[in-house]
Design an enzyme around this catalytic site. Structure first.
Site, PDB file in Angstrom:
ATOM      1  N   ARG A 131      48.580 -26.379 -32.559  1.00  0.00           N
ATOM      2  CA  ARG A 131      48.719 -27.409 -31.509  1.00  0.00           C
ATOM      3  C   ARG A 131      47.364 -27.718 -30.878  1.00  0.00           C
ATOM      4  NH1 ARG A 131      53.003 -26.393 -26.735  1.00  0.00           N
ATOM      5  NH2 ARG A 131      51.352 -25.005 -25.985  1.00  0.00           N
TER       6      ARG A 131
ATOM      7  N   GLU B  84      60.357 -33.704 -18.887  1.00  0.00           N
ATOM      8  CA  GLU B  84      60.146 -32.255 -18.771  1.00  0.00           C
ATOM      9  C   GLU B  84      59.710 -31.956 -17.352  1.00  0.00           C
ATOM     10  OE1 GLU B  84      56.844 -31.086 -21.280  1.00  0.00           O
ATOM     11  OE2 GLU B  84      55.724 -32.890 -20.784  1.00  0.00           O
TER      12      GLU B  84
ATOM     13  N   LYS C 211      47.797 -31.578 -25.479  1.00  0.00           N
ATOM     14  CA  LYS C 211      47.673 -30.714 -24.302  1.00  0.00           C
ATOM     15  C   LYS C 211      46.241 -30.851 -23.793  1.00  0.00           C
ATOM     16  CE  LYS C 211      49.271 -26.157 -22.902  1.00  0.00           C
ATOM     17  NZ  LYS C 211      49.827 -26.594 -21.642  1.00  0.00           N
TER      18      LYS C 211
HETATM   19  N1  PMP Z   1      55.334 -28.990 -20.867  1.00  0.00           N
HETATM   20  C1  PMP Z   1      54.136 -29.005 -20.278  1.00  0.00           C
HETATM   21  C2  PMP Z   1      53.657 -30.243 -19.631  1.00  0.00           C
HETATM   22  C3  PMP Z   1      53.338 -27.837 -20.272  1.00  0.00           C
HETATM   23  O1  PMP Z   1      52.148 -27.844 -19.707  1.00  0.00           O
HETATM   24  C4  PMP Z   1      53.841 -26.668 -20.877  1.00  0.00           C
HETATM   25  C5  PMP Z   1      53.058 -25.386 -20.814  1.00  0.00           C
HETATM   26  N2  PMP Z   1      52.030 -25.339 -21.700  1.00  0.00           N
HETATM   27  C6  PMP Z   1      55.098 -26.708 -21.496  1.00  0.00           C
HETATM   28  C7  PMP Z   1      55.818 -27.891 -21.464  1.00  0.00           C
HETATM   29  C8  PMP Z   1      55.654 -25.513 -22.212  1.00  0.00           C
HETATM   30  O2  PMP Z   1      54.993 -25.335 -23.422  1.00  0.00           O
HETATM   31  P1  PMP Z   1      54.826 -23.901 -24.091  1.00  0.00           P
HETATM   32  O3  PMP Z   1      56.204 -23.366 -24.268  1.00  0.00           O
HETATM   33  O4  PMP Z   1      54.150 -24.182 -25.376  1.00  0.00           O
HETATM   34  O5  PMP Z   1      54.020 -23.080 -23.154  1.00  0.00           O
END
Ligand code: PMP
Length: 289
Positions: free
Chosen positions: A52, A184, A151
């Protein structure tokens, strides 16, 4: 003893881990990052996080100046240097030092940083009783802007939403997308449960494709629980039997209230508890592999 930070090939003391004011990560939020867990000395979902990061960098046209293997080794070196067995890792790549202008071509040396920390995001009480969230007026950025799947270091929409949560006396903010569907939370993905079936927004609902989200979808399969990736609205959240959030930092946290409405009976529900416990087992098993 000072903690050790990995910065461009070296482990340095925290006091010496300094970034130039001309770094475009500092000037413009021009960079990418990952939040990763280490359980029992092993990077959880190593490939998913590293891939990622590389995908995020590809879209932003940043060339990470290390191989994937070198980055993984840098994470382990940082964990070892700080004597951690369990840790939260922040892996950051900025476009590097440039000029005050936006020209990315003038940034020649992307900066790679690894920070390892002990972390518990929410107190044990929240995992027992659940958290309350509120819908933010700030929406998740649409995918024809910077795609939320990237990200990036530019988290201002999410920060604005988190500030809204703070003023509303809530722990998290629910972010919608430009269509008005649920996307989210500011740092977590969302799941709802209705009549024994789970739902989480699809990738094209302007979300980050969370590593923990995908683990929960796998766990649902293992447990024989029906889980779908389908768009839904706040109405579906208000009328859900259960709701929970997933993320590397929070892991899995029950949600018991949204915009003042109680979810179900206002307590973490049985399916949430089942998945929470299965997640604990999954992580333990993964650490032994
Ligand atoms: N959505 C956002 C906007 C985030 O910043 C994160 C944390 N990284 C997540 C969802 C959850 O992703 P992950 O399970 O890969 O940590």
């Amino acid at each position: 003893m000072s903690i050790k930070i990995f910065m461009n090939g070296q482990l340095v003391d925290r006091e010496d881990a300094k970034v130039s004011v001309f770094d475009h990560g500092f000037l413009y939020g021009d960079g990418v990052f990952e939040g990763i867990r280490v359980y029992n000395g092993k990077i959880f979902r190593e490939k998913q996080h590293i891939d990622r990061l590389w995908d995020s960098a590809k879209t932003l046209d940043i060339t990470i100046p290390m191989t994937k293997e070198e980055v993984i080794e840098a994470i382990y070196a940082t964990v070892r240097a700080n004597n951690f067995t369990d840790a939260y890792i922040r892996l950051i790549v900025t476009r590097g030092e440039g000029t005050l202008g936006l020209d990315a071509n003038l940034c020649h040396d992307p900066l790679v940083v690894v920070i390892a920390q002990a972390l518990s995001l929410y107190s044990a009480d929240f995992y027992e009783k659940g958290i309350k969230i509120v819908t933010a007026s700030t929406i998740r950025n649409p995918s024809d802007s910077i795609n939320p799947r990237v990200k990036s270091l530019n988290y201002l929409n999410n920060i604005m939403a988190k500030i809204e949560a703070y003023y509303a006396g809530c722990e998290e903010a629910l972010m919608l997308n430009h269509k008005g569907d649920v996307a989210e939370c500011t740092g977590d993905n969302i799941f709802i449960v209705k009549n024994g079936k789970l739902r989480t927004p699809p990738i094209n609902a302007c979300i980050l494709e969370g590593v923990t989200r995908n683990v929960v979808l796998e766990i649902c399969q293992e447990l024989g629980l029906e889980a779908s990736e389908t768009a839904f609205t706040r109405h579906d959240v208000y009328t859900a039997d259960e709701c929970f959030l997933t993320g590397s930092a929070a892991e899995l946290i029950p949600v018991v209230g949204v915009d003042g409405r109680a979810i179900g009976d206002g307590k973490p529900g049985p399916i949430t508890r089942r998945i929470l416990s299965a997640f604990g087992d999954f992580v333990k098993k993964d650490g032994q592999r």
